[in-house]
Write a protein that holds these residues in place. Structure first.
Motif, mmCIF file in Angstrom:
data_model
loop_
_atom_site.group_PDB
_atom_site.id
_atom_site.type_symbol
_atom_site.label_atom_id
_atom_site.label_comp_id
_atom_site.label_asym_id
_atom_site.label_seq_id
_atom_site.Cartn_x
_atom_site.Cartn_y
_atom_site.Cartn_z
ATOM 1 N N GLN A 142 0.837 -1.208 0.000
ATOM 2 C CA GLN A 142 0.000 0.000 0.000
ATOM 3 C C GLN A 142 0.873 1.260 0.000
ATOM 4 O OE1 GLN A 142 -3.313 0.137 -0.249
ATOM 5 N NE2 GLN A 142 -3.367 2.353 -0.102
ATOM 6 N N MET A 143 2.048 1.146 0.620
ATOM 7 C CA MET A 143 2.975 2.278 0.698
ATOM 8 C C MET A 143 3.840 2.390 -0.558
ATOM 9 S SD MET A 143 4.113 1.659 4.674
ATOM 10 C CE MET A 143 5.267 3.020 4.795
ATOM 11 N N GLY A 144 3.658 1.447 -1.510
ATOM 12 C CA GLY A 144 4.421 1.488 -2.745
ATOM 13 C C GLY A 144 5.713 0.712 -2.701
ATOM 14 N N GLU A 145 5.911 -0.062 -1.660
ATOM 15 C CA GLU A 145 7.134 -0.855 -1.491
ATOM 16 C C GLU A 145 6.820 -2.312 -1.812
ATOM 17 O OE1 GLU A 145 10.714 -1.667 -1.268
ATOM 18 O OE2 GLU A 145 10.395 0.300 -0.361
ATOM 19 N N GLU A 146 7.487 -2.863 -2.808
ATOM 20 C CA GLU A 146 7.189 -4.231 -3.222
ATOM 21 C C GLU A 146 8.153 -5.266 -2.638
ATOM 22 O OE1 GLU A 146 4.386 -5.091 -4.658
ATOM 23 O OE2 GLU A 146 3.845 -2.984 -4.704
ATOM 24 N N ALA A 147 9.237 -4.840 -2.043
ATOM 25 C CA ALA A 147 10.190 -5.786 -1.457
ATOM 26 C C ALA A 147 9.558 -6.439 -0.232
ATOM 27 C CB ALA A 147 11.475 -5.067 -1.066
ATOM 28 N N ASN A 148 9.802 -7.723 -0.061
ATOM 29 C CA ASN A 148 9.176 -8.449 1.039
ATOM 30 C C ASN A 148 10.185 -9.163 1.933
ATOM 31 O OD1 ASN A 148 6.502 -7.801 0.351
ATOM 32 N ND2 ASN A 148 6.550 -9.304 -1.287
ATOM 33 N N GLU A 149 11.423 -8.677 1.969
ATOM 34 C CA GLU A 149 12.425 -9.300 2.819
ATOM 35 C C GLU A 149 12.027 -9.154 4.287
ATOM 36 O OE1 GLU A 149 13.627 -6.584 0.764
ATOM 37 O OE2 GLU A 149 13.923 -7.942 -0.918
ATOM 38 N N ASP A 150 12.400 -10.160 5.086
ATOM 39 C CA ASP A 150 12.068 -10.121 6.504
ATOM 40 C C ASP A 150 12.609 -8.873 7.197
ATOM 41 O OD1 ASP A 150 10.558 -12.407 6.446
ATOM 42 O OD2 ASP A 150 11.996 -13.655 7.525
ATOM 43 N N GLN A 151 13.781 -8.379 6.775
ATOM 44 C CA GLN A 151 14.346 -7.194 7.417
ATOM 45 C C GLN A 151 13.457 -5.972 7.199
ATOM 46 O OE1 GLN A 151 17.018 -7.030 9.589
ATOM 47 N NE2 GLN A 151 16.104 -5.031 9.965
ATOM 48 N N LEU A 152 12.927 -5.823 5.990
ATOM 49 C CA LEU A 152 12.038 -4.697 5.702
ATOM 50 C C LEU A 152 10.736 -4.836 6.489
ATOM 51 C CD1 LEU A 152 11.667 -2.112 4.065
ATOM 52 C CD2 LEU A 152 10.764 -3.507 2.210
ATOM 53 N N VAL A 153 10.215 -6.051 6.547
ATOM 54 C CA VAL A 153 9.000 -6.311 7.327
ATOM 55 C C VAL A 153 9.265 -5.992 8.800
ATOM 56 C CG1 VAL A 153 7.405 -8.111 8.103
ATOM 57 C CG2 VAL A 153 8.080 -8.001 5.690
ATOM 58 N N SER A 154 10.373 -6.478 9.321
ATOM 59 C CA SER A 154 10.746 -6.242 10.711
ATOM 60 C C SER A 154 10.887 -4.746 11.000
ATOM 61 C CB SER A 154 12.054 -6.973 11.014
ATOM 62 O OG SER A 154 12.437 -6.796 12.346
ATOM 63 N N ASP A 155 11.524 -4.021 10.097
ATOM 64 C CA ASP A 155 11.693 -2.576 10.273
ATOM 65 C C ASP A 155 10.344 -1.867 10.359
ATOM 66 O OD1 ASP A 155 14.440 -2.884 10.238
ATOM 67 O OD2 ASP A 155 14.685 -2.134 8.183
ATOM 68 N N LEU A 156 9.393 -2.268 9.501
ATOM 69 C CA LEU A 156 8.084 -1.617 9.520
ATOM 70 C C LEU A 156 7.335 -1.940 10.809
ATOM 71 C CD1 LEU A 156 6.010 0.224 8.253
ATOM 72 C CD2 LEU A 156 5.098 -1.755 7.016
ATOM 73 N N VAL A 157 7.439 -3.155 11.303
ATOM 74 C CA VAL A 157 6.777 -3.512 12.562
ATOM 75 C C VAL A 157 7.314 -2.631 13.694
ATOM 76 C CG1 VAL A 157 6.446 -5.334 14.286
ATOM 77 C CG2 VAL A 157 6.204 -5.856 11.841
ATOM 78 N N GLY A 158 8.623 -2.450 13.748
ATOM 79 C CA GLY A 158 9.207 -1.557 14.750
ATOM 80 C C GLY A 158 8.742 -0.127 14.572
#
Length: 151
Positions: free
Chosen positions: A71-87
């Motif tokens: 939804q934010m326009g970010e298509e990468a799905n690496e766990d690090q990116l997911v983890s960063d967004l959760v934080g």
């Protein structure tokens, strides 16, 4: 923790999803954690000190975070990116609450735990409120474990 504080977090969470995720989250009725175990792949936790002590935790499944990233326009799905967004979500919700609760509501940097939320340890004497929320067909949980310190 009083109901006015719970309401501050409910409004802050609703605002986050409306502004960042593009559509409002459906906020469920808060309840006492007791034996309930939140379920999710990631938990972002913020330690609280100052006038209050405890923690705020946001527990979510990876698919929900990937949908928010999309939804934010970010298509990468690496766990690090997911983890960063959760934080970032936990930090933003806590930071917004700080605006209402004052400078004595001090928040730590987020710590993100990958895996089951039972790995988040909360002191047993603290009452924990759980606020369920639904967004995009997914469910997440905001947990509030706070106590006001005597002056």
């Amino acid at each position: 923790m009083d109901t006015a504080n719970v309401e501050i977090f409910i409004k802050g969470t609703a605002n986050y999803f409306t502004e960042i995720a593009g559509s409002p989250a459906e906020i469920g009725t808060p309840f006492l954690k007791e034996d309930f175990q939140t379920k999710g792949d990631f938990t972002g936790t913020i330690g609280i000190s100052g006038d209050q002590k405890g923690c705020i935790s946001f527990t979510v499944g990876k698919n929900m975070v990937q949908d928010i990233l999309s939804q934010m326009g970010e298509e990468a799905n690496e766990d690090q990116l997911v983890s960063d967004l959760v934080g970032e979500i936990a930090n933003t919700i806590s930071g917004n609450a700080r605006e209402h609760l004052g400078s004595g509501f001090m928040i730590s940097v987020p710590v993100v735990i990958v895996g089951p939320a039972e790995n988040v340890h909360i002191p047993e004497k603290l009452t924990t409120f759980v606020i369920p929320l639904k967004w995009g067909g997914h469910t997440a949980y905001l947990s509030l474990s706070l106590e006001k310190l005597e002056a």
